[in-house]
Design an enzyme around this catalytic site. Structure first.
Site, short mmCIF file in Angstrom:
data_model
loop_
_atom_site.label_atom_id
_atom_site.label_comp_id
_atom_site.label_asym_id
_atom_site.label_seq_id
_atom_site.Cartn_x
_atom_site.Cartn_y
_atom_site.Cartn_z
CG ASP A 1 -8.59 0.42 3.62
OD1 ASP A 1 -7.44 -0.39 3.29
OD2 ASP A 1 -9.45 0.45 4.39
CG ASN B 1 -0.72 -0.55 7.35
OD1 ASN B 1 -1.24 -1.16 8.46
ND2 ASN B 1 -1.46 0.03 6.65
#
Length: 293
Positions: A70, A120
């Site tokens: 991330d 996403n």
């Protein structure tokens, strides 16, 4: 289930290359790394790194390490201002390839890299997803081209553009016979989608054999569902690492992480260093795992 968080990993406590050119690129990268290490500061860092590795107990290493890589977009905004976010994606992919080498060097049998979630995929605009998919496809092709590891994409690949899904499946097929570390690439992955697909697969299997719903309800057990997960036949992740300071799993390996150990790091993924990884392994080795007992 234990959790460790660092106060920033640096001060923690505890155009697509062809297969025939990849080895040349890899050698150049290693030459640059060697030259960097000849600098006094590089030599000191390498010495510290090797000392940490030597201190690891090989009997207490995880069999399966999973990573939520991330922070790539935040890294791009800070380190590549004015450039497209793809600069962060590329930096993150380069670090993932490094990470796979680190795991291989230390002797981790199974690695899972989460590179794109279903959330996403559904929320992002096409202009952002297309360059990200290109970076992912190239990374997967590069890993497969080494012929050193089994590269196994996991996720709802049916949600991807057909061309992308085909290229990922090709890497899976081309490395199926490789006797090396297993590298799962979680792309178009969501924990809820995995459970949905597992239940669908299980129901289809039993329908084909003529099992009624009533019979299935009476005999269904935990192991039956596990046999239909994307990671069927693999050990569950012992250690899950997430970077960028976030302290949640976001649905990552929901079923498999029931007894996993977590390690959270403040560093954005492209800034994650080998010494940070070794510290995560050291933290894992110092824990007393209870498996719910």
């Amino acid at each position: 289930m234990a959790v460790a968080r660092t106060d920033g990993c640096e001060r923690t406590r505890d155009s697509r290359p062809q297969r025939d050119t990849l080895p040349v690129v890899a050698r150049l990268d290693r030459v640059r790394e060697f030259v960097d290490r000849l600098h006094p500061s590089g030599l000191l860092y390498a010495t510290y790194e090797h000392r940490l590795i030597a201190e690891l107990d090989p009997t207490r290493l995880p069999r399966h390490v999973a990573v939520l890589a991330d922070g790539n977009r935040r890294w791009a905004r800070t380190n590549a201002p004015g450039q497209q976010l793809v600069a962060g994606y590329q930096a993150g992919a380069d670090k993932l390839k490094e990470f796979v080498w680190w795991c291989d060097e230390i002797g981790i049998p199974v690695v899972t890299l989460w590179v794109l979630s279903t959330d996403n995929l559904s929320r992002s605009h096409r202009e952002e997803i297309e360059p990200l998919l290109h970076v992912i496809e190239q990374m997967v092709s590069d890993l497969a081209a080494t012929r050193r590891w089994q590269v196994h994409p996991v996720g709802a690949l049916d949600l991807l553009p057909a061309k992308s899904a085909k290229r990922l499946k090709m890497a899976d097929r081309d490395t199926a016979d490789v006797d090396g570390m297993l590298v799962n690439i979680a792309v178009s992955y969501g924990g809820r989608y995995e459970l949905r697909d597992a239940v669908r697969s299980l129901l289809a299997e039993h329908a084909k054999s003529g099992t009624s719903i009533d019979e299935l309800a009476q005999t269904l057990d935990i192991e039956h569902i596990a046999e239909h997960l994307y990671t069927k036949g693999q050990p569950d992740p012992d250690l899950i690492i997430r970077t960028s300071g976030e302290q949640r799993l976001s649905g990552f390996l929901m079923w498999q992480s029931a007894h996993s150990e977590f390690y959270f790091c403040e560093a954005l993924w492209p800034d994650f260093r080998k010494v940070d990884f070794i510290r995560a392994l050291r933290s894992y080795g110092q824990r007393k795992r209870r498996f719910g007992r």
